[in-house]
Design a protein around this motif. Sequence first.
Motif, PDB file in Angstrom:
ATOM      1  N   GLU A 238       9.569   4.695  -0.445  1.00 27.04           N
ATOM      2  CA  GLU A 238       8.235   4.885  -0.439  1.00 27.04           C
ATOM      3  C   GLU A 238       7.760   5.545   0.745  1.00 27.04           C
ATOM      4  OE1 GLU A 238       8.206   1.064   1.436  1.00 27.04           O
ATOM      5  OE2 GLU A 238       9.509   1.930   0.083  1.00 27.04           O
TER       6      GLU A 238
ATOM      7  N   ILE B 207       0.899  -1.445  -0.085  1.00 28.79           N
ATOM      8  CA  ILE B 207      -0.047   0.125  -0.025  1.00 28.79           C
ATOM      9  C   ILE B 207       0.707   1.281   0.034  1.00 28.79           C
ATOM     10  CG2 ILE B 207      -1.758   1.355   1.231  1.00 28.79           C
ATOM     11  CD1 ILE B 207      -2.859  -1.423   2.287  1.00 28.79           C
ATOM     12  N   ASP B 208       2.007   1.265   0.800  1.00 28.21           N
ATOM     13  CA  ASP B 208       3.014   2.235   0.813  1.00 28.21           C
ATOM     14  C   ASP B 208       3.335   2.677  -0.510  1.00 28.21           C
ATOM     15  OD1 ASP B 208       2.945   0.783   3.179  1.00 28.21           O
ATOM     16  OD2 ASP B 208       4.063   2.351   4.012  1.00 28.21           O
TER      17      ASP B 208
ATOM     18  N   GLU C 166       0.917   7.238  -6.618  1.00 23.65           N
ATOM     19  CA  GLU C 166      -0.129   8.042  -6.720  1.00 23.65           C
ATOM     20  C   GLU C 166       0.421   9.235  -6.231  1.00 23.65           C
ATOM     21  OE1 GLU C 166      -4.357   6.171  -6.253  1.00 23.65           O
ATOM     22  OE2 GLU C 166      -3.487   6.728  -4.223  1.00 23.65           O
ATOM     23  N   ASP C 167       1.216   9.656  -5.210  1.00 24.31           N
ATOM     24  CA  ASP C 167       1.372  11.056  -4.701  1.00 24.31           C
ATOM     25  C   ASP C 167       2.417  11.686  -5.411  1.00 24.31           C
ATOM     26  OD1 ASP C 167      -0.649  10.559  -2.869  1.00 24.31           O
ATOM     27  OD2 ASP C 167       0.736  10.015  -1.332  1.00 24.31           O
TER      28      ASP C 167
ATOM     29  N   TYR D 294       2.125   1.785  -3.417  1.00 23.94           N
ATOM     30  CA  TYR D 294       0.890   2.204  -4.315  1.00 23.94           C
ATOM     31  C   TYR D 294       0.767   3.699  -4.093  1.00 23.94           C
ATOM     32  CZ  TYR D 294      -3.981   2.044  -6.505  1.00 23.94           C
ATOM     33  OH  TYR D 294      -4.957   2.253  -7.194  1.00 23.94           O
ATOM     34  N   LYS D 295       0.652   4.044  -2.869  1.00 24.69           N
ATOM     35  CA  LYS D 295       0.280   5.674  -2.536  1.00 24.69           C
ATOM     36  C   LYS D 295       1.489   6.509  -2.833  1.00 24.69           C
ATOM     37  CE  LYS D 295      -2.665   6.991  -0.691  1.00 24.69           C
ATOM     38  NZ  LYS D 295      -4.156   7.471  -1.324  1.00 24.69           N
TER      39      LYS D 295
END
Length: 230
Positions: free
Chosen positions: A197, A15-16, A22-23, A18-19
Motif C-alpha cells: 500500500e 489510511i494507507d 481508492e487510487d 484505504y487510499k
Amino acid sequence: MKFAVIVFPGSNCDIDCYKAVEDTVGESVDYVFHTATDLSAYDAILVPGGFSYGDYLRCGAIAQFAPVMAEVQKAAEAGKFVLGICNGFQILTEAGLLPGALIRNNSLKFRCHQVGLVVENATTGFTNAYSQGEVIQIPIAHGEGSYFVEDEQLAALKANNQIVFRYAGDNPNGSVDDIAGVCNEAGNVVGMMPHPERAVKEILGSADGAKMFTSVLNAWRERNGAASIR
C-alpha cells in the motif's frame, strides 16, 4: 466490489490501505473497527500494519481475540479475499489463518527501506496480475518480521505452493528460506511483511504494489463472471 480496512487500537497503516484501494481500483472501501461483528457486506478484507494493542505480549497476540477476527475467520472460510500486511500478517498467524510465526529481526533492529521481492506464486487472489518470478520493489518497516516455521511445515508450504514472496538478494530480517509472504492452501488469504500500500505510485519510489489491488479486483470479477482489468 467492496473492501473493508480493519482498524485496531494502534493501527497506523489503515489510511494507507484505504487510499491505496481508492487510487488503484477506485472501488468502495470502508474502515471497520475491531469491535465489528458482521463483515458479510465485504468482498475483500485488509488487515493493515501498525502496532495493534501496542504489541503487548507479542505482535498480534491480543488483536487475534478482537470481535472482528471471528468475522475475518468466517470470511476466509467462505473464500473471501483477506490480506494481512506487516502487523496484519502477524495477526493472521496468531489467529491461525496462516501458518508460521513472526519473530524479532535477526539484527534486533527496526528495518525501514525498499526491498526486492520475487513473486513465487502468481496465482493467488492478490498476485494474479504479476508474472511468476517477477522481481518487484516494495518497502518494509518492521522490527519483528522474521518469518519462522519448523522444517516439516516449511516442506508443506513448498509442496502446496504457499510461499507467495521471497526476498530478492539481501534478507532483511532472517526469515526462514527468505520468505516475505505466504498464503493459505486456497490462495484467498495472503500475509506479507512488506507494505504494498506504500508502493502504488512512482512518486512513492515504486508503483509495484498497485498490482496487488488490481489482482484482487481481477479475481473477484472473474469469480463473478465480469471482465478483468489486466
